[in-house]
Scaffold this motif. Structure first.
Motif, mmCIF file in Angstrom:
data_model
loop_
_atom_site.group_PDB
_atom_site.id
_atom_site.type_symbol
_atom_site.label_atom_id
_atom_site.label_comp_id
_atom_site.label_asym_id
_atom_site.label_seq_id
_atom_site.Cartn_x
_atom_site.Cartn_y
_atom_site.Cartn_z
ATOM 1 N N VAL A 1 17.559 13.871 4.803
ATOM 2 C CA VAL A 1 18.192 12.596 4.472
ATOM 3 C C VAL A 1 18.714 12.652 3.035
ATOM 4 O O VAL A 1 19.847 12.255 2.764
ATOM 5 N N LEU A 2 17.892 13.172 2.130
ATOM 6 C CA LEU A 2 18.319 13.285 0.729
ATOM 7 C C LEU A 2 19.548 14.188 0.608
ATOM 8 O O LEU A 2 20.527 13.822 -0.043
ATOM 9 N N ARG A 3 19.504 15.342 1.244
ATOM 10 C CA ARG A 3 20.579 16.322 1.108
ATOM 11 C C ARG A 3 21.829 15.961 1.910
ATOM 12 O O ARG A 3 22.931 15.941 1.368
ATOM 13 N N ASP A 4 21.649 15.696 3.196
ATOM 14 C CA ASP A 4 22.797 15.566 4.091
ATOM 15 C C ASP A 4 23.354 14.153 4.203
ATOM 16 O O ASP A 4 24.545 13.979 4.414
ATOM 17 N N THR A 5 22.488 13.155 4.091
ATOM 18 C CA THR A 5 22.941 11.775 4.256
ATOM 19 C C THR A 5 23.307 11.156 2.910
ATOM 20 O O THR A 5 24.370 10.548 2.774
ATOM 21 N N ILE A 6 22.445 11.338 1.925
ATOM 22 C CA ILE A 6 22.681 10.723 0.610
ATOM 23 C C ILE A 6 23.509 11.641 -0.292
ATOM 24 O O ILE A 6 24.226 11.172 -1.160
ATOM 25 N N GLY A 7 23.422 12.948 -0.096
ATOM 26 C CA GLY A 7 24.219 13.881 -0.892
ATOM 27 C C GLY A 7 23.543 14.392 -2.143
ATOM 28 O O GLY A 7 24.212 14.933 -3.036
ATOM 29 N N LEU A 8 22.229 14.258 -2.238
ATOM 30 C CA LEU A 8 21.484 14.759 -3.398
ATOM 31 C C LEU A 8 20.970 16.160 -3.043
ATOM 32 O O LEU A 8 19.922 16.312 -2.421
ATOM 33 N N THR A 9 21.707 17.172 -3.442
ATOM 34 C CA THR A 9 21.416 18.533 -3.001
ATOM 35 C C THR A 9 20.515 19.314 -3.947
ATOM 36 O O THR A 9 20.269 20.503 -3.722
ATOM 37 N N GLY A 10 19.986 18.682 -4.972
ATOM 38 C CA GLY A 10 19.076 19.373 -5.882
ATOM 39 C C GLY A 10 17.759 19.735 -5.232
ATOM 40 O O GLY A 10 17.143 20.745 -5.573
ATOM 41 N N THR A 11 17.309 18.948 -4.299
ATOM 42 C CA THR A 11 16.090 19.237 -3.558
ATOM 43 C C THR A 11 16.432 20.292 -2.515
ATOM 44 O O THR A 11 17.338 20.104 -1.720
ATOM 45 N N LYS A 12 15.712 21.399 -2.539
ATOM 46 C CA LYS A 12 16.075 22.553 -1.703
ATOM 47 C C LYS A 12 15.170 22.719 -0.489
ATOM 48 O O LYS A 12 14.000 22.366 -0.517
ATOM 49 N N TYR A 13 15.735 23.311 0.562
ATOM 50 C CA TYR A 13 14.965 23.743 1.720
ATOM 51 C C TYR A 13 14.493 25.158 1.446
ATOM 52 O O TYR A 13 15.295 26.027 1.113
ATOM 53 N N GLY A 14 13.192 25.376 1.593
ATOM 54 C CA GLY A 14 12.673 26.718 1.389
ATOM 55 C C GLY A 14 12.008 27.269 2.632
ATOM 56 O O GLY A 14 12.386 28.314 3.142
ATOM 57 N N CYS A 15 11.027 26.551 3.142
ATOM 58 C CA CYS A 15 10.259 27.084 4.266
ATOM 59 C C CYS A 15 10.147 26.107 5.435
ATOM 60 O O CYS A 15 9.944 26.527 6.559
ATOM 61 N N GLY A 16 10.220 24.816 5.162
ATOM 62 C CA GLY A 16 10.107 23.817 6.214
ATOM 63 C C GLY A 16 8.693 23.491 6.641
ATOM 64 O O GLY A 16 8.490 22.670 7.529
ATOM 65 N N ILE A 17 7.698 24.142 6.010
ATOM 66 C CA ILE A 17 6.299 23.901 6.386
ATOM 67 C C ILE A 17 5.436 23.524 5.177
ATOM 68 O O ILE A 17 4.218 23.659 5.205
ATOM 69 N N ALA A 18 6.061 23.054 4.100
ATOM 70 C CA ALA A 18 5.366 22.568 2.900
ATOM 71 C C ALA A 18 4.521 23.637 2.216
ATOM 72 O O ALA A 18 3.491 23.332 1.624
ATOM 73 N N ARG A 19 4.959 24.879 2.267
ATOM 74 C CA ARG A 19 4.204 25.966 1.631
ATOM 75 C C ARG A 19 4.854 26.500 0.363
ATOM 76 O O ARG A 19 4.173 27.057 -0.473
ATOM 77 N N CYS A 20 6.170 26.346 0.220
ATOM 78 C CA CYS A 20 6.842 26.998 -0.911
ATOM 79 C C CYS A 20 7.097 26.071 -2.092
ATOM 80 O O CYS A 20 7.209 26.533 -3.215
ATOM 81 N N GLY A 21 7.222 24.778 -1.857
ATOM 82 C CA GLY A 21 7.423 23.819 -2.943
ATOM 83 C C GLY A 21 8.856 23.601 -3.378
ATOM 84 O O GLY A 21 9.111 22.798 -4.266
ATOM 85 N N ALA A 22 9.821 24.285 -2.772
ATOM 86 C CA ALA A 22 11.221 24.114 -3.178
ATOM 87 C C ALA A 22 11.706 22.689 -2.974
ATOM 88 O O ALA A 22 12.616 22.227 -3.661
ATOM 89 N N CYS A 23 11.097 21.965 -2.052
ATOM 90 C CA CYS A 23 11.535 20.605 -1.728
ATOM 91 C C CYS A 23 10.687 19.527 -2.415
ATOM 92 O O CYS A 23 10.737 18.365 -2.031
ATOM 93 N N THR A 24 9.949 19.899 -3.454
ATOM 94 C CA THR A 24 9.068 18.939 -4.120
ATOM 95 C C THR A 24 9.862 17.823 -4.782
ATOM 96 O O THR A 24 10.802 18.069 -5.550
ATOM 97 N N ILE A 25 9.474 16.607 -4.461
ATOM 98 C CA ILE A 25 10.010 15.393 -5.074
ATOM 99 C C ILE A 25 8.805 14.551 -5.477
ATOM 100 O O ILE A 25 7.663 14.946 -5.247
ATOM 101 N N HIS A 26 9.040 13.396 -6.058
ATOM 102 C CA HIS A 26 7.955 12.449 -6.336
ATOM 103 C C HIS A 26 8.142 11.227 -5.440
ATOM 104 O O HIS A 26 9.245 10.690 -5.342
ATOM 105 N N VAL A 27 7.075 10.827 -4.789
ATOM 106 C CA VAL A 27 7.066 9.608 -3.983
ATOM 107 C C VAL A 27 5.950 8.736 -4.541
ATOM 108 O O VAL A 27 4.788 9.145 -4.548
ATOM 109 N N ASP A 28 6.350 7.570 -5.039
ATOM 110 C CA ASP A 28 5.404 6.685 -5.733
ATOM 111 C C ASP A 28 4.635 7.447 -6.803
ATOM 112 O O ASP A 28 3.426 7.277 -6.988
#
Length: 151
Positions: free
Chosen positions: A25-52
């Motif tokens: 949603v961040l990358r494709d819908t909103i257009g914020l491409t700084g958050t990266k896809y790395g592994c898809g299973i929460a192991r690599c951390g490339a997609c780390t953001i802050h939520v609350d």
């Protein structure tokens, strides 16, 4: 389904399936491409953001679960790359390929928010949830140490 997300202090109306990973949603819908896809299973951390205010792997959080929460991406960490971690990253010359760096920076910012003067061991432990395929770990640690001194 339409719903509103609070991303980097801005209300973003999105029309996606509720179970869509927030990363897409961040990358494709909103257009914020700084958050990266790395592994898809929460192991690599490339997609780390802050939520609350907590580090979160965006590849594993459903978009509908983020409704009503404050989402901060690398683009929202600072408007002009003036965050102490971002400045230290540049000063130390951390990136090699750069792919994992937004996730690394978001993790480092979280560490310093909760522990402004971490030891080297604390930095290494905290940052161990992020993988750098180029192996710039020593520069990452030095940059976090520099940010802690400057911050």
């Amino acid at each position: 389904m339409q719903f509103t997300l609070n991303v980097n202090g801005k209300a973003e109306m999105v029309d996606v399936e509720p179970e869509t990973p927030l990363l897409w949603v961040l990358r494709d819908t909103i257009g914020l491409t700084g958050t990266k896809y790395g592994c898809g299973i929460a192991r690599c951390g490339a997609c780390t953001i802050h939520v609350d205010g907590q580090p979160t792997k965006a590849c594993q959080l459903q978009a509908s679960a983020a409704v009503g929460k404050k989402i901060t991406t690398i683009e929202g960490l600072s408007r002009d790359s003036s965050h102490p971690v971002q400045k230290a990253w540049v000063e130390i010359g951390v990136p090699q390929c750069g792919y994992c760096q937004s996730g690394q920076i978001m993790s480092a910012a979280d560490l310093l928010k909760h522990n402004p003067k971490p030891t080297r061991d604390e930095i290494v432990e905290h940052m161990s949830t992020n993988i750098c395929r180029c192996g710039t770990y020593q520069r990452i640690v030095r940059a976090v140490e520099r940010a802690a001194k400057e911050g």
